[in-house]
Design a protein around this motif. Structure first.
Motif, PDB file in Angstrom:
ATOM      1  N   UNK A 214      39.880  28.418  30.509  1.00 13.00           N
ATOM      2  CA  UNK A 214      38.530  28.655  31.020  1.00 13.00           C
ATOM      3  C   UNK A 214      38.099  27.579  32.000  1.00 13.00           C
ATOM      4  N   UNK A 215      37.117  27.941  32.801  1.00 14.27           N
ATOM      5  CA  UNK A 215      36.310  27.029  33.596  1.00 14.27           C
ATOM      6  C   UNK A 215      34.937  27.691  33.651  1.00 14.27           C
ATOM      7  N   UNK A 216      33.912  27.004  34.156  1.00 12.22           N
ATOM      8  CA  UNK A 216      32.607  27.664  34.252  1.00 12.22           C
ATOM      9  C   UNK A 216      32.716  28.991  35.014  1.00 12.22           C
ATOM     10  N   UNK A 217      32.309  30.092  34.364  1.00 12.37           N
ATOM     11  CA  UNK A 217      32.292  31.439  34.945  1.00 12.37           C
ATOM     12  C   UNK A 217      33.696  31.961  35.252  1.00 12.37           C
ATOM     13  N   UNK A 218      34.729  31.396  34.673  1.00 13.55           N
ATOM     14  CA  UNK A 218      36.100  31.834  34.918  1.00 13.55           C
ATOM     15  C   UNK A 218      36.848  31.880  33.593  1.00 13.55           C
ATOM     16  N   UNK A 219      37.636  32.935  33.410  1.00 13.56           N
ATOM     17  CA  UNK A 219      38.556  33.035  32.277  1.00 13.56           C
ATOM     18  C   UNK A 219      39.863  33.611  32.790  1.00 13.56           C
ATOM     19  N   UNK A 220      40.967  32.933  32.473  1.00 15.02           N
ATOM     20  CA  UNK A 220      42.297  33.334  32.931  1.00 15.02           C
ATOM     21  C   UNK A 220      43.175  33.571  31.711  1.00 15.02           C
ATOM     22  N   UNK A 221      43.930  34.664  31.743  1.00 16.14           N
ATOM     23  CA  UNK A 221      44.836  35.022  30.651  1.00 16.14           C
ATOM     24  C   UNK A 221      46.255  35.108  31.204  1.00 16.14           C
ATOM     25  N   UNK A 227      51.382  27.784  31.081  1.00 10.89           N
ATOM     26  CA  UNK A 227      50.243  26.885  31.254  1.00 10.89           C
ATOM     27  C   UNK A 227      50.028  26.458  32.698  1.00 10.89           C
ATOM     28  N   UNK A 228      51.111  26.203  33.426  1.00 10.50           N
ATOM     29  CA  UNK A 228      50.992  25.775  34.825  1.00 10.50           C
ATOM     30  C   UNK A 228      50.372  26.877  35.673  1.00 10.50           C
ATOM     31  N   UNK A 229      50.802  28.114  35.455  1.00 13.44           N
ATOM     32  CA  UNK A 229      50.217  29.244  36.182  1.00 13.44           C
ATOM     33  C   UNK A 229      48.737  29.378  35.855  1.00 13.44           C
ATOM     34  N   UNK A 230      48.380  29.206  34.594  1.00 11.98           N
ATOM     35  CA  UNK A 230      46.980  29.313  34.196  1.00 11.98           C
ATOM     36  C   UNK A 230      46.124  28.277  34.921  1.00 11.98           C
ATOM     37  N   UNK A 251      23.078  36.722  45.986  1.00 13.79           N
ATOM     38  CA  UNK A 251      23.875  35.913  45.084  1.00 13.79           C
ATOM     39  C   UNK A 251      24.525  36.745  43.998  1.00 13.79           C
ATOM     40  N   UNK A 252      25.505  36.173  43.368  1.00 12.31           N
ATOM     41  CA  UNK A 252      26.191  36.812  42.239  1.00 12.31           C
ATOM     42  C   UNK A 252      26.300  35.784  41.142  1.00 12.31           C
ATOM     43  N   UNK A 253      25.849  36.127  39.951  1.00 14.41           N
ATOM     44  CA  UNK A 253      25.835  35.193  38.835  1.00 14.41           C
ATOM     45  C   UNK A 253      26.845  35.564  37.752  1.00 14.41           C
ATOM     46  N   UNK A 254      27.693  36.542  38.046  1.00 14.52           N
ATOM     47  CA  UNK A 254      28.667  36.978  37.062  1.00 14.52           C
ATOM     48  C   UNK A 254      29.866  36.053  36.977  1.00 14.52           C
ATOM     49  N   UNK A 255      30.903  36.520  36.311  1.00 14.63           N
ATOM     50  CA  UNK A 255      32.083  35.703  36.052  1.00 14.63           C
ATOM     51  C   UNK A 255      33.349  36.428  36.499  1.00 14.63           C
ATOM     52  N   UNK A 256      34.401  35.655  36.697  1.00 20.71           N
ATOM     53  CA  UNK A 256      35.680  36.209  37.106  1.00 20.71           C
ATOM     54  C   UNK A 256      36.715  36.095  35.997  1.00 20.71           C
ATOM     55  N   UNK A 257      37.243  37.231  35.563  1.00 16.55           N
ATOM     56  CA  UNK A 257      38.325  37.261  34.590  1.00 16.55           C
ATOM     57  C   UNK A 257      39.607  37.652  35.324  1.00 16.55           C
ATOM     58  N   UNK A 258      40.647  36.850  35.179  1.00 17.61           N
ATOM     59  CA  UNK A 258      41.932  37.108  35.825  1.00 17.61           C
ATOM     60  C   UNK A 258      42.998  37.234  34.739  1.00 17.61           C
ATOM     61  N   UNK A 259      43.648  38.383  34.686  1.00 15.97           N
ATOM     62  CA  UNK A 259      44.690  38.663  33.705  1.00 15.97           C
ATOM     63  C   UNK A 259      46.023  38.704  34.436  1.00 15.97           C
TER      64      UNK A 259
END
Length: 455
Positions: A214-221, A227-230, A251-259
């Protein structure tokens, strides 16, 4: 030595190619959702199950029917208790409780469910519950597991903390049987997979051991070992989220999920299809507030998660993610915006100046699109043929949106997008909305592009 213009042209050629291939990825998603009604009509009942399915007067008159009704109510109550315990176990981090209702004689199922629990814990759910939907009768499964077999579609309602603005729903299918002690046990978790609607099933936590960063407003799976790719994707996604937030009107206040998993079929993305497998980069897949078949045939969208093609994930950069996150930012608006606006807006944001990425020579590119594509076109790209002619559809769509931003400003473009996405169900409706907001129809916009190119 190549000039700045040469490098810009090369960059734009790559960007057009990746954008076009990205939308070849989206087409199977649209097809799958168009087929949802057929899946629902084919016997997968998605409405909530109740204990009052039988008419009261019939139950009173027919003793056998009354017995069936009482049996159904008892079975439903037992399974509801299992589902409640499983959700509570995830929230409380109690793996033994999660596995207590799983058939201990099926080691593969136990191992799969243990992995599922570990995956679910990583996502950090602010809320999670399982809801029993309608029983799905299957004589073959009854023959396999016994007369007490209870096959049921289940809705998982969840909200990932810091990511999902509102609760989302996805589907799974469970098979239960009742033991001699009266306890209901989960004996299979894949029997209904082939009958569940595409795009609202096969979540990233369902497909093997994963790593969530995770990071603020970001989640990566990613895969557990990646781990390096993440770390790389978190950095790229963070830049892309900031870019879309600063560029999208209002503006956009949503989040980005990357799978970015090894699996080729996740959510609504299917990278086993030849048109997707080779060159597709990533796809924004819909997230649902109501499931397909509950309220309408295609479901009500609330958000979008991005699924990366495992073959090409090394090619994904911040600009590509900005393109996809623009789709995420507009996902909740509706499904009826013209394709030239949907893809033109995403490409417009992708090409804007972005921290950590080289600026593009947009004046040079604008002139190239006018001479190479606009001069040969007769209209804006149509929804029906957009992907068949994607090499020219994307540049023309970008040019149209670029013109709208320059001529009318971001606020008006954002409002126009919202109304077209929500209400643009026909050409007449689209023309009415266009006239109301920018004073021209789609045909008029094309003529305006021609006039601007002639000056």
């Amino acid at each position: 030595m190549p000039t700045d213009a040469d490098r810009a042209g090369a960059r734009h050629a790559r960007a057009r190619h990746s954008s076009a291939k990205r939308e070849r990825r989206v087409w199977p998603l649209l097809l799958s959702l168009a087929l949802v009604a057929a899946a629902v009509g084919g016997g997968l009942a998605l409405h909530r199950s109740t204990s009052g399915d039988l008419d009261a007067s019939t139950a009173a008159a027919d003793e056998a029917a009354g017995v069936r009704a009482r049996d159904q109510a008892a079975r439903a109550a037992g399974v509801d208790q299992v589902l409640a315990r499983r959700a509570q176990a995830v929230r409380a981090n109690k793996v033994d409780q999660f596995l207590a209702d799983v058939d201990a004689g099926n080691q593969k199922l136990v191992d799969r469910q243990r992995t599922l629990f570990a995956n679910l814990r990583q996502f950090g759910f602010a809320s999670l519950r399982y809801e029993r939907l309608q029983e799905q009768y299957d004589q073959a499964l009854t023959d396999k597991y016994g007369p007490s077999t209870y096959v049921v579609a289940v809705a998982m309602t969840y909200q990932i903390r810091g990511i999902d603005r509102v609760p989302a729903r996805t589907m799974l299918g469970y098979t239960f049987t009742q033991r001699d002690n009266g306890r209901w046990m989960l004996v299979a978790d894949t029997d209904l997979d082939r009958r569940l609607p595409r795009g609202s099933h096969q979540e990233p936590w369902d497909v093997g051991q994963v790593l969530v960063k995770r990071a603020p407003r970001v989640l990566v799976v990613v895969e557990k070992s990646q781990g390096k790719l993440a770390t790389s994707l978190v950095a790229k996604a963070s830049r892309a989220v900031r870019a879309v937030s600063g560029s999208w009107p209002g503006g956009w206040t949503g989040s980005g999920v990357v799978i970015a998993l090894d699996d080729k079929v996740v959510r609504g993305a299917d990278y086993t299809l030849p048109k997707n497998a080779e060159d597709a980069l990533a796809m924004a897949t819909w997230v649902y507030r109501t499931l397909p078949g509950e309220v309408n045939g295609v479901g009500e969208r609330t958000d979008s998660y991005v699924v990366v093609n495992p073959r090409n994930r090394a090619k994904v950069d911040s600009r590509i993610l900005a393109h996809e996150f623009t789709h995420v930012a507009t996902a909740a608006y509706g499904a009826y915006a013209p394709r030239w606006l949907v893809e033109g807006a995403a490409t417009y944001v992708e090409y804007l100046p972005m921290a950590g990425a080289s600026d593009l020579a947009l004046d040079t590119y604008r002139e190239k699109v006018r001479t190479s594509y606009l001069a040969k076109a007769k209209a804006l790209p149509s929804d029906a043929t957009f992907f068949q002619n994607s090499d020219r559809s994307y540049p023309l769509s970008w040019l149209a949106v670029d013109y709208l931003f320059q001529r009318f400003g971001g606020t008006e473009v954002g409002t126009l997008y919202r109304e077209l996405a929500a209400l643009g169900t026909s050409q007449a409706a689209r023309d009415r909305i266009m006239l109301e907001h920018v004073g021209i129809t789609e045909a008029g916009l094309f003529r305006a592009l021609q006039a601007a190119a002639a000056t």
